[in-house]
Design an enzyme around this catalytic site. Structure first.
Site, PDB file in Angstrom:
ATOM      1  N   HIS A 189       0.836  -1.203   0.000  1.00 12.24           N
ATOM      2  CA  HIS A 189       0.000   0.000   0.000  1.00 12.24           C
ATOM      3  C   HIS A 189       0.875   1.260   0.000  1.00 12.24           C
ATOM      4  O   HIS A 189       0.730   2.134  -0.857  1.00 12.24           O
ATOM      5  CB  HIS A 189      -0.920  -0.028   1.227  1.00 12.24           C
ATOM      6  CG  HIS A 189      -1.819   1.162   1.345  1.00 12.24           C
ATOM      7  ND1 HIS A 189      -3.152   1.117   1.038  1.00 12.24           N
ATOM      8  CD2 HIS A 189      -1.565   2.442   1.721  1.00 12.24           C
ATOM      9  CE1 HIS A 189      -3.688   2.320   1.219  1.00 12.24           C
ATOM     10  NE2 HIS A 189      -2.738   3.151   1.649  1.00 12.24           N
ATOM     11  N   GLU A 190       1.812   1.327   0.942  1.00 16.62           N
ATOM     12  CA  GLU A 190       2.659   2.527   1.042  1.00 16.62           C
ATOM     13  C   GLU A 190       3.586   2.644  -0.162  1.00 16.62           C
ATOM     14  O   GLU A 190       3.781   3.745  -0.701  1.00 16.62           O
ATOM     15  CB  GLU A 190       3.460   2.520   2.352  1.00 16.62           C
ATOM     16  CG  GLU A 190       2.605   2.532   3.622  1.00 16.62           C
ATOM     17  CD  GLU A 190       1.586   3.662   3.684  1.00 16.62           C
ATOM     18  OE1 GLU A 190       1.816   4.720   3.059  1.00 16.62           O
ATOM     19  OE2 GLU A 190       0.541   3.481   4.338  1.00 16.62           O
ATOM     20  N   HIS A 193       1.715   4.258  -3.005  1.00 12.35           N
ATOM     21  CA  HIS A 193       1.659   5.732  -2.960  1.00 12.35           C
ATOM     22  C   HIS A 193       2.968   6.325  -3.473  1.00 12.35           C
ATOM     23  O   HIS A 193       2.977   7.239  -4.286  1.00 12.35           O
ATOM     24  CB  HIS A 193       1.514   6.223  -1.511  1.00 12.35           C
ATOM     25  CG  HIS A 193       0.148   6.072  -0.932  1.00 12.35           C
ATOM     26  ND1 HIS A 193      -0.966   6.625  -1.508  1.00 12.35           N
ATOM     27  CD2 HIS A 193      -0.269   5.475   0.212  1.00 12.35           C
ATOM     28  CE1 HIS A 193      -2.018   6.368  -0.739  1.00 12.35           C
ATOM     29  NE2 HIS A 193      -1.631   5.659   0.301  1.00 12.35           N
ATOM     30  N   ASP A 265      -7.375   7.723   2.719  1.00 13.85           N
ATOM     31  CA  ASP A 265      -7.016   8.184   1.366  1.00 13.85           C
ATOM     32  C   ASP A 265      -8.280   8.474   0.568  1.00 13.85           C
ATOM     33  O   ASP A 265      -8.368   9.460  -0.155  1.00 13.85           O
ATOM     34  CB  ASP A 265      -6.253   7.091   0.602  1.00 13.85           C
ATOM     35  CG  ASP A 265      -4.960   6.695   1.288  1.00 13.85           C
ATOM     36  OD1 ASP A 265      -4.410   7.528   2.019  1.00 13.85           O
ATOM     37  OD2 ASP A 265      -4.511   5.550   1.074  1.00 13.85           O
TER      38      ASP A 265
HETATM   39 ZN    ZN Z   1      -2.759   5.207   1.972  1.00  6.41          ZN
END
Ligand code: ZN
Length: 359
Positions: A189-190, A193, A265
């Site tokens: 996930h990170e 980004h 988010d």
């Molecule tokens: Zn996020």
């Protein structure tokens, strides 16, 4: 301000007339000055208070030297009658402080605190674009607490850096247990980004990525703050949406399942997309019209199904951004895997380490 009834307004202005010349200051005026409604019950008391305020402000004679000042964070909520000439007819917008402003604020709030030699207020001011005065004060107070916990005699630079992170993403919670599956999901996930924003020209550089839980977040990606600017372009907002959805896109692409970890988010992205359409007039289909805070009858003049059209435009922005995030991650899957693996191994990646992956 809860019991700011009509009689209190009357008394306030009575006192002001006795004391004149004077200034009447009403903080958070939206609490009593928001748009009047036709509903009954609790709302009507609010309406009475507002009516009384309007009557008092109209009742000034030209000899009376009373200045009425009010503050609000939500000027769009105010009743239009309040803003007519002779009432609150002048507006002073106080934006978040610029670089010099932040430095000055940090200086004021660090006056009675012991700072170590290595503390550089200039660099903290640079890293905190968009912060309000109250947030800057909070950072220094938090830094003092963190310094005590760390048994530092003075507040050191690392205490302040930790305070900035605490204020922005919450406290580090190393003790929180986390399954391997969750860890992998967070890492992707990170990394999602970070990789997505790396390929978006308007987005700022990644400063740090971490999968150590902090506050309510499982991990975080911090970006370098931008030089101060007052305007944000449409392209920049579109790319911000792509970066925000990069986390969810990576989960979908790699794990083929999605988690609740992206809820913040999604909330932020939806807010931006909605503002783009309803506040900044950035939708080609709907044009430069302000749709925010309009009463239903005002909305009707834009046509029967205007709500549906706004919703469709917001959805279009989000869908386009999400698809672009997926595309970027497919294209740079190698980087996504490398960075996620590094996070699984070392939990944190700083700016230099991150940039090495792209050399
Ligand atoms: Zn996020």
């Amino acid at each position: 301000m809860q019991d700011f009834g009509a009689s209190r307004v009357r008394k306030l202005f009575e006192r002001a007339r006795k004391l004149a010349p004077c200034i009447v200051f009403i903080d958070e005026i939206d609490a009593i000055g928001s748009r009047r409604t036709s509903n009954s019950g609790a709302e009507t008391e609010n309406n009475q208070t507002l009516n009384q305020l309007l009557v008092e402000m109209d009742g000034f004679s030209s000899e009376e030297t009373i200045i009425v000042l009010a503050a609000t964070n939500r000027p769009e909520m105010l009743d239009k009658a309040l803003l007519r000439p002779g009432r609150f007819d002048r507006r002073i917008t106080i934006p978040t402080p610029d670089l010099k402003g932040r430095l000055d604020i940090l200086k004021i709030h660090s006056k009675d605190k012991k700072l170590a030699e290595d503390v550089n207020l200039e660099s903290i001011a640079e890293d905190t674009a968009g912060f309000t005065g109250a947030e800057l004060e909070n950072i220094l107070n938090e830094a003092a607490i963190i310094a005590t916990k760390n048994k530092h005699e003075d507040i050191e630079n690392m205490d302040i850096e930790e305070a900035v992170k605490k204020v922005t993403v919450g406290l580090e919670k190393r003790e929180r247990k986390y399954s391997e599956k969750d860890k992998r999901l967070t890492a992707y996930h990170e990394a999602g980004h970070a990789v997505v924003s790396r390929y978006l020209p308007t987005q700022t550089n990644v400063k740090e990525i971490s999968i150590i839980p902090r506050g309510v977040a499982g991990g975080y990606t911090m970006y370098k703050s931008d030089e101060d600017k007052y305007y944000i372009s449409k392209t920049e907002m579109e790319e911000k949406l792509i970066a925000l959805l990069g986390g969810r896109a990576a989960e979908k692409l790699v794990i083929n399942d999605i988690s609740t970890g992206a809820s913040n988010d999604i909330e932020v992205a939806t807010g931006i997309a909605r503002d783009m359409v309803t506040k900044y007039g950035m939708s080609d289909k709907l044009g430069p019209i302000d749709f925010q805070g309009k009463e239903p009858y005002e909305m009707q003049m834009f046509g029967e199904n205007i709500g549906d059209k706004i919703g469709a435009e917001v959805k279009e922005l989000i869908d386009t951004a999400y698809n672009r995030a997926i595309e970027l991650l497919k294209e740079h899957r190698d980087k996504l895997d490398l960075i996620a693996q590094e996070l699984l191994k070392n939990e944190k990646i700083n700016e230099e380490q991150f940039e090495k992956f792209f050399e």
